[in-house]
Design an enzyme around this catalytic site. Structure first.
Site, short mmCIF file in Angstrom:
data_model
loop_
_atom_site.label_atom_id
_atom_site.label_comp_id
_atom_site.label_asym_id
_atom_site.label_seq_id
_atom_site.Cartn_x
_atom_site.Cartn_y
_atom_site.Cartn_z
CE LYS A 111 26.98 -19.04 39.68
NZ LYS A 111 26.42 -18.50 40.89
CE LYS A 194 23.14 -10.28 40.12
NZ LYS A 194 23.27 -11.68 40.41
CE LYS A 197 30.91 -10.75 44.14
NZ LYS A 197 29.83 -11.47 44.69
P1 TYM Z 1 25.65 -12.64 46.64
O1 TYM Z 1 26.95 -12.85 47.33
O2 TYM Z 1 25.54 -12.99 45.18
O3 TYM Z 1 25.16 -11.15 46.80
C1 TYM Z 1 25.08 -10.55 48.07
C2 TYM Z 1 23.90 -9.61 48.15
O4 TYM Z 1 24.01 -8.58 47.17
C3 TYM Z 1 22.81 -8.54 46.41
N1 TYM Z 1 23.16 -8.20 45.01
C4 TYM Z 1 22.48 -7.30 44.29
N2 TYM Z 1 21.41 -6.53 44.59
C5 TYM Z 1 20.96 -5.68 43.63
N3 TYM Z 1 21.54 -5.56 42.40
C6 TYM Z 1 22.60 -6.32 42.06
N4 TYM Z 1 23.16 -6.18 40.85
C7 TYM Z 1 23.13 -7.24 43.02
N5 TYM Z 1 24.15 -8.13 43.01
C8 TYM Z 1 24.14 -8.71 44.24
C9 TYM Z 1 22.23 -9.93 46.48
O5 TYM Z 1 20.84 -9.91 46.23
C10 TYM Z 1 22.56 -10.31 47.91
O6 TYM Z 1 21.58 -9.79 48.79
N6 TYM Z 1 22.94 -16.54 48.16
C11 TYM Z 1 23.45 -15.26 48.57
C12 TYM Z 1 24.31 -15.29 49.83
C13 TYM Z 1 23.63 -15.93 50.99
C14 TYM Z 1 22.54 -15.39 51.73
C15 TYM Z 1 22.23 -16.36 52.72
C16 TYM Z 1 21.82 -14.19 51.64
C17 TYM Z 1 23.92 -17.13 51.52
N7 TYM Z 1 23.09 -17.40 52.56
C18 TYM Z 1 21.21 -16.13 53.64
C19 TYM Z 1 20.79 -13.99 52.56
C20 TYM Z 1 20.49 -14.96 53.54
C21 TYM Z 1 24.31 -14.72 47.43
O7 TYM Z 1 24.81 -15.44 46.64
O8 TYM Z 1 24.50 -13.38 47.46
#
Ligand code: TYM
Length: 329
Positions: A111, A194, A197
Site C-alpha cells: 500500500k 488475485k 477490486k
Molecule cells: P477485504 O475487504 O480485502 O476482503 C474481505 C475478505 O475477502 C477475502 N478475499 C479473498 N479471498 C480469496 N481470494 C481473493 N481473491 C480474495 N479477495 C478478498 C479476504 O481474504 C477477506 O477475508 N483486513 C480485511 C478486513 C477486516 C477483517 C477484520 C477481516 C478488518 N478487520 C477482522 C477479518 C477479521 C480486508 O481488508 O478484507
C-alpha cells in the site's frame, strides 16, 4: 459453541474472491457457531473516502452480505464504526505492538508503494485495528482468504503478548478458518494472481449475466497447449483454478483432459466457466436488488447488530480495563 468473527472493507461491491474466500464460510458457520460479521468502515478510511462514499458503500455491502445468505436472526451483523469499544482496545493493543513488526507487514509495504503520498499512521496500524476487531469478541475462528494470513499472524501475536504481559488467559489465539482444506486465493481474470477490486480483473456479485459472460470471454489466455501433459503457464492455471472453484469436478476433469491431449479450446472452456458463474450469481443478484431497495430495513438490521456487538465488546473491555489496572464501572 465457538465464537467466529470476520469482516470486509466497504470499498465498492463484493466480488467472487470475497464470496469464495470468506462469505460462503460465514453463511455456513452462522448455523453452527456464535458469529459476528461486520463491515470494516474504519479500515476503509486509510484511503480517505468521502462521507457519501462511506454511507453508500456500507449499505451496499450490507445488502450484498444479506443477499449471500447471512441472516441477522442467526448472526450478529454490524458496522465497525457503530462499536466504539473497538477503538479503546485498538489503543491498548498499539501500546504493545512494535513499529518494526508493523513495518514488515507485506500489505503495508504494498500500500505504501501504491499510495506514496498517503502513508498514514492508520495504514501502518491496520493490523492492530484488525486484531481489536477480533479480540473484542474473543473470537476463536476467523474465516478469511489467503491474503489475510499475515494480518492474522499479527492478531495472534497481539493476543499472546497481552496474555503474557498481564499473566492472563483473557484472549484466545484466533485461528484462520478455511472453507476447504486450505486457504483460498481466487485468481483475477487479467492474469494477475488475485481477484481484487479493479474492474478488468473482477467479477462482482451484482454483475449482470451479460457482463459476467463478457468479462470471462475476455480473460487473458495464450496460444493453447502445444505438447501433451505440459505444465500450465500461470494465466491458464488461474483459469483452471477458477473453474475448480465454481464448476463441478466432472467439468473440471473434462477440460483437464482436453488440456492434456492438446485439444482444449479456450473459448469453450470460458463459455462453460461463465455459465457456471452465472448459475451461482443469478439468485444472489436478484436478492441484492431486493435488499438494496429497502434502506430502512438495512439500517434497522445494522442498528440491532450494533447493540449486540457492543454488549459483547463491552464485556471484554471491562475485563481488559480491570486487567490493565484501570477503573471499571
Ligand atoms: P477485504 O475487504 O480485502 O476482503 C474481505 C475478505 O475477502 C477475502 N478475499 C479473498 N479471498 C480469496 N481470494 C481473493 N481473491 C480474495 N479477495 C478478498 C479476504 O481474504 C477477506 O477475508 N483486513 C480485511 C478486513 C477486516 C477483517 C477484520 C477481516 C478488518 N478487520 C477482522 C477479518 C477479521 C480486508 O481488508 O478484507
Amino acid at each position: 459453541m465457538d465464537t467466529v468473527l470476520s469482516g470486509i472493507r466497504p470499498t465498492g461491491h463484493l466480488h467472487l474472491g470475497n464470496y469464495y474466500g470468506a462469505v460462503r464460510s460465514f453463511v455456513k458457520m452462522q448455523n453452527e457457531q456464535n458469529c459476528y460479521f461486520f463491515i470494516a468502515d474504519w479500515h476503509s478510511l486509510t484511503t480517505h473516502p468521502t462521507p457519501e462514499n462511506i454511507q453508500n458503500s456500507t449499505r451496499t455491502i450490507l445488502a450484498e452480505y444479506l443477499a449471500c445468505g447471512l441472516d441477522p436472526e442467526k448472526a450478529t451483523i454490524y458496522i465497525q464504526s457503530d462499536v466504539p469499544e473497538t477503538i479503546e482496545l485498538y489503543l491498548y493493543l498499539n501500546m504493545n505492538t512494535y513499529i518494526g513488526e508493523l513495518g514488515r507487514v507485506t500489505t503495508f509495504k504494498e500500500k505504501a508503494r501504491q499510495q506514496p503520498d498517503n502513508v498514514n499512521a492508520g495504514l501502518f496500524t491496520y493490523p492492530t485495528l484488525m486484531a481489536a476487531d477480533i479480540l473484542q469478541h474473543r473470537a476463536k475462528w476467523v474465516p478469511v482468504g489467503k491474503d489475510q494470513e499475515q494480518n492474522m499472524e499479527m492478531a495472534r501475536k497481539c493476543a499472546r503478548r497481552f496474555n503474557n504481559i498481564y499473566k492472563t488467559e483473557l484472549f484466545p489465539e484466533p485461528q484462520n478458518y478455511y472453507f476447504g482444506a486450505e486457504a483460498l486465493k481466487v485468481p483475477g481474470l487479467d492474469g494477475s494472481g488475485k481477484m481484487g477490486k479493479s474492474d478488468g480483473n473482477c467479477i462482482f456479485l451484482c454483475d449482470e449475466e451479460k457482463v459476467v459472460r463478457k468479462k470471462v470471454m475476455r480473460a487473458v489466455t495464450d496460444n493453447g497447449p502445444q505438447t501433451p501433459n505440459s505444465e500450465k503457464p500461470e494465466v491458464i492455471a488461474n483459469l483452471f483454478k477458477m473453474m475448480s472453484i465454481v464448476s463441478s469436478a466432472d467439468t473440471l476433469r473434462y477440460f483437464e483432459e482436453k488440456w492434456n491431449d492438446c485439444s482444449l479450446r479456450y473459448g469453450d472452456m470460458k463459455k462453460q466457466l461463465a455459465e457456471d458463474m452465472v448459475k451461482v450469481l443469478n439468485p444472489i443478484r436478484e436478492r441484492i436488488l431486493d435488499f438494496s431497495s429497502d434502506t430502512a430495513r438495512l439500517d434497522k438490521i445494522a442498528a440491532e447488530g450494533a447493540m449486540k456487538a457492543r454488549e459483547s465488546a463491552a464485556a471484554t473491555l471491562k475485563e481488559v480495563r480491570r486487567t490493565i489496572g484501570f477503573r471499571v464501572y
